[in-house]
Design a protein around this motif. Sequence first.
Motif, mmCIF file in Angstrom:
data_model
loop_
_atom_site.group_PDB
_atom_site.id
_atom_site.type_symbol
_atom_site.label_atom_id
_atom_site.label_comp_id
_atom_site.label_asym_id
_atom_site.label_seq_id
_atom_site.Cartn_x
_atom_site.Cartn_y
_atom_site.Cartn_z
ATOM 1 N N ASN A 1 -54.200 66.834 112.774
ATOM 2 C CA ASN A 1 -52.750 66.748 112.962
ATOM 3 C C ASN A 1 -52.397 65.624 113.934
ATOM 4 N N GLY A 2 -53.165 65.518 115.032
ATOM 5 C CA GLY A 2 -52.916 64.466 116.013
ATOM 6 C C GLY A 2 -53.194 63.087 115.457
ATOM 7 N N ILE A 3 -54.281 62.950 114.704
ATOM 8 C CA ILE A 3 -54.629 61.662 114.112
ATOM 9 C C ILE A 3 -53.568 61.210 113.119
ATOM 10 N N GLN A 4 -53.097 62.128 112.305
ATOM 11 C CA GLN A 4 -52.092 61.786 111.298
ATOM 12 C C GLN A 4 -50.747 61.425 111.915
ATOM 13 N N ALA A 5 -50.515 61.852 113.159
ATOM 14 C CA ALA A 5 -49.251 61.539 113.841
ATOM 15 C C ALA A 5 -49.226 60.096 114.346
ATOM 16 N N MET A 6 -50.391 59.436 114.353
ATOM 17 C CA MET A 6 -50.476 58.055 114.838
ATOM 18 C C MET A 6 -50.618 57.127 113.636
ATOM 19 N N GLU A 7 -49.532 56.489 113.255
ATOM 20 C CA GLU A 7 -49.481 55.725 112.016
ATOM 21 C C GLU A 7 -50.300 54.435 112.086
ATOM 22 N N LYS A 8 -50.273 53.749 113.220
ATOM 23 C CA LYS A 8 -50.951 52.453 113.316
ATOM 24 C C LYS A 8 -52.184 52.553 114.205
#
Length: 217
Positions: A116-123
Amino acid sequence: MVGHDLRNPLQSIENATYYLNNELQHLSIPQKATEMLQIITNSVNYADKIVRDLHDFSATKKPTLKETNINNVVKEALSQVETPENIELITKLGHLPEIKVDEDMMKRTFMNLAINGIQAMEKKGTLKVSTKKTKGFVEISFTDTGIGMPKENMKKLFTPFFTTRAKGMGMGLPICKKFVEMHGGTIEVESEEGKGSTFTVKLPIQQKREVKNLDER
């Protein structure tokens, strides 16, 4: 029952695709055909994940508790999460007492929160995973430097099927909440738009009573 019935045709599709891949790899076939087979494989895997998520959310079995080092569960969970090159993963694991948990449930929870945390960081960004002991609890925190979220979304985060992503059923966080609460713990979130989010799992060091499934409470 529905999940079990769905898994049978999914397994057949997966087996057939595996057979075709093995047979066709020795032949000269169009690149498009290879891409289509990969799409089938990816779709089967995604459908299977949906079935697993629905099963986990509806399951009523009690956790299988045993003395566990939570730091080891965190490490194992993170080792199974694919971290993109543009994401920096930082772990800061404190000295913790062993506590009684269901290792599979906790690993699934930590994997969901990391993803969830990784997917929240787009770039690009940083995911920091930390553990510490507080009064009566062990805390496990997942902090990302992602897009954050507005307050109105925070109220719905743990509602089944709520999602702001184009792809996803919105079952990951509700499953996390269910697993944590089955251990007598809590899961909290702090977030600010444009600055990221922190999800904190708090698990009791001592179980006050026998852990029961949610339907029995």
